[in-house]
Design an enzyme around this catalytic site. Sequence first.
Site, short mmCIF file in Angstrom:
data_model
loop_
_atom_site.label_atom_id
_atom_site.label_comp_id
_atom_site.label_asym_id
_atom_site.label_seq_id
_atom_site.Cartn_x
_atom_site.Cartn_y
_atom_site.Cartn_z
N LYS A 41 66.00 71.53 21.30
CA LYS A 41 65.27 72.19 22.31
C LYS A 41 66.16 72.59 23.60
O LYS A 41 66.46 73.88 23.27
CB LYS A 41 64.12 70.94 23.24
CG LYS A 41 63.04 70.80 22.18
CD LYS A 41 61.75 70.43 23.13
CE LYS A 41 60.51 70.53 21.96
NZ LYS A 41 60.15 69.30 21.41
N PHE A 48 56.23 61.44 18.31
CA PHE A 48 56.50 62.72 17.92
C PHE A 48 58.03 62.88 17.39
O PHE A 48 58.76 63.04 18.04
CB PHE A 48 55.98 64.04 18.71
CG PHE A 48 55.99 65.36 17.91
CD1 PHE A 48 54.92 65.76 17.36
CD2 PHE A 48 57.18 65.93 18.10
CE1 PHE A 48 54.87 67.08 16.73
CE2 PHE A 48 57.29 67.13 17.55
CZ PHE A 48 56.11 67.82 16.61
N ASP A 81 65.44 59.69 19.84
CA ASP A 81 65.21 60.94 19.68
C ASP A 81 64.96 61.50 21.12
O ASP A 81 63.98 61.47 21.96
CB ASP A 81 63.58 61.18 18.82
CG ASP A 81 63.20 62.67 18.86
OD1 ASP A 81 63.67 63.50 19.48
OD2 ASP A 81 62.09 62.92 18.12
#
Length: 389
Positions: A251, A137, A222
Site C-alpha cells: 500500500k 483480510f 500483515d
Amino acid sequence: MTLQDLQALDEAWVMPTYKRLPVEFVRGEGPHLWDADGKRYLDFLTGISVSSVGHCHPAVVEAVRDQAGRLMHTTNLYLTEPPMRLAERLAMSSLGGRVFFCNSGAEANECAIKLVRKHAHARGIQRPEIVVLDHAFHGRTIATLAGTPQLAREDLFGPLPEGFVVVPRDDPFALEAAVGDSTAAVFIEPVQGECGVHPISCEMLEAARAACNRTGALLAFDEIQTGLGRTGRFWAYQGLGVTPDLLTSAKALGGGMPIGACVTSPELRDVFEPGDHGSTFAGGPVVAAAALAVLDVLDDEALLTRVRELGEKLGERLRACSGVAEVRQRGLMVGIDLSGGRAPDVVLAALEAGLVVNATGPATIRLLPPLVITPEQIDEGFELLAPLL
Ligand SMILES: *Cc1c(COP(=O)(O)O)cnc(C)c1O
C-alpha cells in the site's frame, strides 16, 4: 471523454469486479483530488492508505521521473541500487533480517505463506497449518483468499488451498488451543482494516506470541494497511509490545507506485534459497526509488507524533456526533459505526460535498486521510462529514 463515455467503456469492456462511484479524477496534489469538471475534493481515503505522503508528493514524483529517465527494468538477474538501499532501510526500521520485494500486498503475503511453510517443513511438519483470525483480510490471490475467511468461498472459487485454520479475533484461549505441533505460523493484522478498522487486543497479540514461542511456530504481522506510520507508529507493532518474526508491507510503500515487501527477523534470513521464490517486476529500480522517497517523508518521529494527536482529536470529535454508535481509531486509521446504517449513502453525500471517504460495510465508514495532512484540513474534513452522519 465525458463521465458517461467512461462508464460505457467500463460497462462494455472491464470485468465488473468493482462497484465504482460516478466520478472521474484527473489530478491530485497533497490531500486534494480534482475531477474532470475542476471540482476539488479533500481525500480522506488516499486510495485505501496508499497515498499516505499525499498525492503526487514532489519528492516521489522527482524520484520516479529521474529513475524512469535512466533505467526502468532489468529483472532480478542483476543488481540495481534503489532496491538494495530500500531493503536495508526496511529491515533496519523493523525486524533486522532480510527482505523480499514483490508488486502488491497479496504477493507479500504469498511470500510469507511460502516462507513459513518452508520453515515448517524444515522442522519436520508435513502438513503445515496457518492460523488466521476471523474477519482478517490478507488478499485475493488463491492462497491469500484461503486465509481471508469472509471471502474464501469454496463454492465459487474452490478448491482453495488447504492448511488455513480460522479462530475468533477476540478469544485468546481459542487462539492458544489452535496453535499446535502442525502450526507453521499465526498471521495477524494488528488492526484489521478491510472489515472496518478493528484493533486486535494486546491479549490476543500476546497469546499469539506465547503460543508461537511454545511450539516453534512463527508470528507474521500483515502490516500492509497498518504500517508506514498509519497508526502513529512507523510499524503498528512498535506501539504494541509484541514483535513478530516476519511482517508484510505494501500500500503506502510506493507512494502510489505498486510495490510490496516481506521482511523477516535475523533468525529467518536464510529460509529461502536461490530458486525458492521470485517475480519478474519485483523490486524494480523505479518503484524502489519511489519507496525510498516515501520513507524519507514517513520515517519521522515528529510526523508520527502528529498522526497520533490528529487521530485522537478526530476520533473524539466523531464520537460526539449524534448519528455515531462507535468510533475505532488508531492514529489516522478510523472506523465509524453509524447507528442508522446507510454508510453507502453517506459516502455518496460526502463525495457530493467534496470529501472522499469509504464504506467498509452497510453501517461503517472508514477514514484513511494522508499522514501529511494539516490540523486545519482535518477540521475541514470533519466539518464536511459531521452533518452527514
Ligand atoms: C490491501 C491489503 C492486502 C492486499 O493488498 P493488495 O495490494 O490489494 O494485494 C492484504 N492485507 C491487508 C491487511 C490489506 O489491507
